[in-house]
Design a protein around this motif. Structure first.
Motif, PDB file in Angstrom:
ATOM      1  N   GLN A  31       0.818  -1.213   0.000  1.00 25.67           N
ATOM      2  CA  GLN A  31       0.000   0.000   0.000  1.00 25.67           C
ATOM      3  C   GLN A  31       0.852   1.262   0.000  1.00 25.67           C
ATOM      4  O   GLN A  31       0.390   2.333  -0.394  1.00 25.67           O
ATOM      5  N   GLU A  32       2.090   1.168   0.464  1.00 29.61           N
ATOM      6  CA  GLU A  32       2.988   2.325   0.522  1.00 29.61           C
ATOM      7  C   GLU A  32       3.877   2.435  -0.707  1.00 29.61           C
ATOM      8  O   GLU A  32       4.423   3.499  -0.997  1.00 29.61           O
ATOM      9  N   ASN A  33       4.051   1.324  -1.394  1.00 30.14           N
ATOM     10  CA  ASN A  33       4.937   1.276  -2.554  1.00 30.14           C
ATOM     11  C   ASN A  33       4.268   1.965  -3.736  1.00 30.14           C
ATOM     12  O   ASN A  33       3.198   1.553  -4.192  1.00 30.14           O
ATOM     13  N   GLN A  34       4.879   3.023  -4.224  1.00 30.31           N
ATOM     14  CA  GLN A  34       4.277   3.823  -5.292  1.00 30.31           C
ATOM     15  C   GLN A  34       4.557   3.285  -6.692  1.00 30.31           C
ATOM     16  O   GLN A  34       3.988   3.782  -7.667  1.00 30.31           O
ATOM     17  N   THR A  35       5.412   2.270  -6.811  1.00 33.21           N
ATOM     18  CA  THR A  35       5.783   1.797  -8.140  1.00 33.21           C
ATOM     19  C   THR A  35       5.281   0.396  -8.472  1.00 33.21           C
ATOM     20  O   THR A  35       5.255   0.018  -9.637  1.00 33.21           O
ATOM     21  N   ALA A  36       4.880  -0.387  -7.473  1.00 34.56           N
ATOM     22  CA  ALA A  36       4.428  -1.753  -7.736  1.00 34.56           C
ATOM     23  C   ALA A  36       3.612  -2.265  -6.568  1.00 34.56           C
ATOM     24  O   ALA A  36       3.726  -1.782  -5.436  1.00 34.56           O
ATOM     25  N   ASP A  37       2.770  -3.270  -6.858  1.00 27.95           N
ATOM     26  CA  ASP A  37       2.006  -3.941  -5.813  1.00 27.95           C
ATOM     27  C   ASP A  37       2.918  -4.993  -5.190  1.00 27.95           C
ATOM     28  O   ASP A  37       2.802  -6.186  -5.457  1.00 27.95           O
ATOM     29  N   ALA A  38       3.835  -4.525  -4.380  1.00 27.70           N
ATOM     30  CA  ALA A  38       4.865  -5.424  -3.862  1.00 27.70           C
ATOM     31  C   ALA A  38       5.435  -4.865  -2.565  1.00 27.70           C
ATOM     32  O   ALA A  38       5.432  -3.649  -2.337  1.00 27.70           O
ATOM     33  N   TRP A  39       5.914  -5.781  -1.750  1.00 32.10           N
ATOM     34  CA  TRP A  39       6.708  -5.381  -0.590  1.00 32.10           C
ATOM     35  C   TRP A  39       8.076  -4.923  -1.091  1.00 32.10           C
ATOM     36  O   TRP A  39       8.663  -5.543  -1.979  1.00 32.10           O
ATOM     37  N   LYS A  40       8.572  -3.844  -0.537  1.00 25.63           N
ATOM     38  CA  LYS A  40       9.846  -3.278  -0.975  1.00 25.63           C
ATOM     39  C   LYS A  40      10.830  -3.308   0.196  1.00 25.63           C
ATOM     40  O   LYS A  40      10.508  -2.880   1.297  1.00 25.63           O
ATOM     41  N   PHE A  41      12.024  -3.830  -0.069  1.00 26.61           N
ATOM     42  CA  PHE A  41      13.056  -3.935   0.958  1.00 26.61           C
ATOM     43  C   PHE A  41      14.294  -3.179   0.510  1.00 26.61           C
ATOM     44  O   PHE A  41      14.881  -3.483  -0.532  1.00 26.61           O
ATOM     45  N   ASP A  42      14.668  -2.155   1.260  1.00 32.82           N
ATOM     46  CA  ASP A  42      15.895  -1.401   1.008  1.00 32.82           C
ATOM     47  C   ASP A  42      16.918  -1.741   2.094  1.00 32.82           C
ATOM     48  O   ASP A  42      16.552  -1.899   3.264  1.00 32.82           O
ATOM     49  N   TYR A  43      18.168  -1.825   1.696  1.00 37.25           N
ATOM     50  CA  TYR A  43      19.220  -2.036   2.690  1.00 37.25           C
ATOM     51  C   TYR A  43      20.393  -1.123   2.358  1.00 37.25           C
ATOM     52  O   TYR A  43      20.871  -1.094   1.218  1.00 37.25           O
ATOM     53  N   ARG A  44      20.834  -0.373   3.366  1.00 35.71           N
ATOM     54  CA  ARG A  44      21.966   0.533   3.190  1.00 35.71           C
ATOM     55  C   ARG A  44      22.942   0.342   4.344  1.00 35.71           C
ATOM     56  O   ARG A  44      22.525   0.205   5.497  1.00 35.71           O
ATOM     57  N   ILE A  45      24.236   0.316   4.019  1.00 32.95           N
ATOM     58  CA  ILE A  45      25.257   0.222   5.055  1.00 32.95           C
ATOM     59  C   ILE A  45      26.372   1.219   4.746  1.00 32.95           C
ATOM     60  O   ILE A  45      26.855   1.303   3.613  1.00 32.95           O
ATOM     61  N   TYR A  46      26.726   1.975   5.753  1.00 30.92           N
ATOM     62  CA  TYR A  46      27.728   3.037   5.633  1.00 30.92           C
ATOM     63  C   TYR A  46      28.841   2.678   6.608  1.00 30.92           C
ATOM     64  O   TYR A  46      28.641   2.701   7.829  1.00 30.92           O
ATOM     65  N   HIS A  47      30.009   2.342   6.085  1.00 32.59           N
ATOM     66  CA  HIS A  47      31.030   1.766   6.970  1.00 32.59           C
ATOM     67  C   HIS A  47      32.435   2.029   6.449  1.00 32.59           C
ATOM     68  O   HIS A  47      32.630   2.496   5.326  1.00 32.59           O
ATOM     69  N   ASP A  48      33.418   1.661   7.261  1.00 30.12           N
ATOM     70  CA  ASP A  48      34.822   1.717   6.858  1.00 30.12           C
ATOM     71  C   ASP A  48      35.649   1.052   7.947  1.00 30.12           C
ATOM     72  O   ASP A  48      35.114   0.630   8.987  1.00 30.12           O
ATOM     73  N   ILE A  49      36.945   0.955   7.716  1.00 33.33           N
ATOM     74  CA  ILE A  49      37.866   0.456   8.729  1.00 33.33           C
ATOM     75  C   ILE A  49      39.123   1.306   8.688  1.00 33.33           C
ATOM     76  O   ILE A  49      39.571   1.715   7.607  1.00 33.33           O
ATOM     77  N   PHE A  50      39.676   1.603   9.860  1.00 31.76           N
ATOM     78  CA  PHE A  50      40.803   2.526   9.950  1.00 31.76           C
ATOM     79  C   PHE A  50      41.910   1.952  10.828  1.00 31.76           C
ATOM     80  O   PHE A  50      41.654   1.194  11.764  1.00 31.76           O
ATOM     81  N   VAL A  51      43.152   2.349  10.500  1.00 29.39           N
ATOM     82  CA  VAL A  51      44.310   2.038  11.326  1.00 29.39           C
ATOM     83  C   VAL A  51      45.011   3.362  11.610  1.00 29.39           C
ATOM     84  O   VAL A  51      45.597   3.957  10.700  1.00 29.39           O
ATOM     85  N   PRO A  52      44.963   3.873  12.842  1.00 28.56           N
ATOM     86  CA  PRO A  52      45.670   5.120  13.148  1.00 28.56           C
ATOM     87  C   PRO A  52      47.153   5.001  12.825  1.00 28.56           C
ATOM     88  O   PRO A  52      47.744   3.916  12.916  1.00 28.56           O
ATOM     89  N   ALA A  53      47.753   6.109  12.441  1.00 31.22           N
ATOM     90  CA  ALA A  53      49.145   6.113  11.971  1.00 31.22           C
ATOM     91  C   ALA A  53      50.118   5.563  13.002  1.00 31.22           C
ATOM     92  O   ALA A  53      51.138   4.964  12.640  1.00 31.22           O
ATOM     93  N   ASN A  54      49.824   5.735  14.290  1.00 32.81           N
ATOM     94  CA  ASN A  54      50.752   5.268  15.316  1.00 32.81           C
ATOM     95  C   ASN A  54      50.558   3.804  15.687  1.00 32.81           C
ATOM     96  O   ASN A  54      51.195   3.307  16.608  1.00 32.81           O
TER      97      ASN A  54
END
Length: 298
Positions: A257-280
Motif C-alpha cells: 500500500q505504501e509502494n508507489q511503483t508496484a504492488d509489492a513489498w519493498k526492501f531497502d538495505y543501506r550500510i555506511y562503513h569503513d575500517i581505519f588504522v591510526p598512523a601510530n
C-alpha cells in the motif's frame, strides 16, 4: 503503517546478529564509545593518545613534568553501499515474515558479509606496517607465522589482543605440519595458535586488492566487488590497532500500500562503513600474501 514498522523493528536485531555471525571481520568492530561524529558529513572522530617517557627524578624539585596528548583524529568513511528489492504481494501472500526473512538473510549471508570482509582485509593489507610474500607449503607455513610473531614482538606489539586470520589453504597446511601433529594429536581442528584466536576467511574475501562495483554501470549491474591483487595467506591483527566502523546499517520496509511503483513489498538495505588504522598503530597489522605472479609489480 504500524505493521510495517513492527516488521522492521522485529527483523533489524536479527539482521544485525546475522551480519555479525557471517562476517569474519566482525571481531574488529570498534567499541561504540571509541567513535564520535565528525565535524564534517561522512566522517568520524577516533581518539589517539601520546605520552612521554621517563626523565630524571630530582630530589629537590621532584618529578619531571609529563604531557598527555589526547587527540580526536578525523577519518572519512568511504563505503556507502545499498540495494533495493521487491517481493510481489501475491508471491508473498501467505507470510511476509517468511519471504522477507529469506530474502534478507540470504542477502546478508551471500553478498553483504563477504563484501564487508573483502573490503576490510584489503584495506588492512594495504595499511599493514609489516608484510611478506611467498607461496607457502607444509614445510614453511609455521616458520612464516613465527617470523610474523617475531616481527610484532620486536615492534613491541602486545601479545594480548592479537588475532590470526588464515585462508582455508593455510589452515590445512598448519594441520599437516609436524609442529601441528605434535601439539594437536587428538583433534585436527583448532581455534587457537600460539595463544591467538584463529579465524578462517574464505579466499574470495581474503585478497590484497578489490574493485567495488557500483551496481548500475554496464558490466557492473550485479554489484558487489571483484577480487584483484594477490591472495592473502594469513594476517595477524592486534585488535586495538584497528577500528571497524559501521555508522549506519538499517533496512527499510514498505508495504504494497505504501509502494508507489508496484504492488509489492519493498526492501531497502543501506550500510555506511569503513575500517581505519591510526598512523601510530600500523605495526599492529602484519600481512603475508602469496608471491605475485611473474611479470607483475605487486
Amino acid at each position: 503503517m504500524a505493521n510495517t514498522i513492527d516488521l522492521a523493528q522485529k527483523f533489524l536485531p536479527l539482521l544485525d546478529e546475522k551480519l555479525a555471525v557471517e562476517a569474519k571481520s566482525s571481531i574488529l568492530n570498534a567499541p561504540e564509545e571509541f567513535v564520535r561524529e565528525g565535524a564534517r558529513a561522512g566522517s568520524v572522530l577516533i581518539p589517539t593518545m601520546e605520552l612521554q617517557g621517563l626523565g630524571d627524578y630530582n630530589r629537590a624539585t621532584g618529578f619531571p613534568q609529563g604531557d598527555v596528548t589526547l587527540e580526536w583524529q578525523e577519518f572519512a568513511l568511504t563505503q556507502d553501499r545499498g540495494r533495493t528489492f521487491m517481493i510481489d504481494a501475491m508471491d508473498n501472500e501467505e507470510s511476509v515474515g517468511v519471504a522477507f526473512g529469506r530474502l534478507a538473510g540470504e542477502f546478508l549471508r551471500a553478498y553483504v558479509a563477504p563484501e564487508i570482509d573483502a573490503y576490510r582485509f584489503a584495506t588492512l593489507a594495504n595499511a599493514a606496517g609489516n608484510s611478506d610474500a611467498a607461496d607457502l607449503a607444509v614445510a614453511t607455513v609455521i616458520g612464516a607465522i613465527d617470523t610474523a610473531i617475531t616481527t610484532l614482538d620486536d615492534a613491541e606489539v602486545p601479545e594480548e589482543g592479537r588475532i590470526l586470520f588464515v585462508s582455508p589453504t593455510v589452515y590445512n597446511l598448519i594441520k599437516q605440519s609436524d609442529a601441528y601433529v605434535r601439539l594437536y594429536k587428538q583433534d585436527r581442528n583448532f581455534e587457537e595458535f600460539d595463544g591467538m584466536p584463529v579465524i578462517k576467511v574464505p579466499q574470495g574475501r581474503f585478497v590484497s586488492e578489490i574493485n567495488m562495483l557500483d551496481g548500475v554501470t554496464t558490466g557492473q549491474e550485479d554489484g558487489g566487488y571483484a577480487a584483484d591483487g594477490v591472495d592473502i595467506n594469513f594476517m595477524i591483527v592486534w585488535k586495538p590497532a584497528v577500528l571497524g566502523v559501521v555508522k549506519h546499517a538499517v533496512p527499510r520496509i514498505f508495504a504494497p500500500q505504501e509502494n508507489q511503483t508496484a504492488d509489492a513489498w519493498k526492501f531497502d538495505y543501506r550500510i555506511y562503513h569503513d575500517i581505519f588504522v591510526p598512523a601510530n598503530k600500523l605495526d599492529g597489522v602484519y600481512v603475508h600474501t602469496k608471491a605475485a605472479p611473474a611479470g607483475t609489480d605487486d
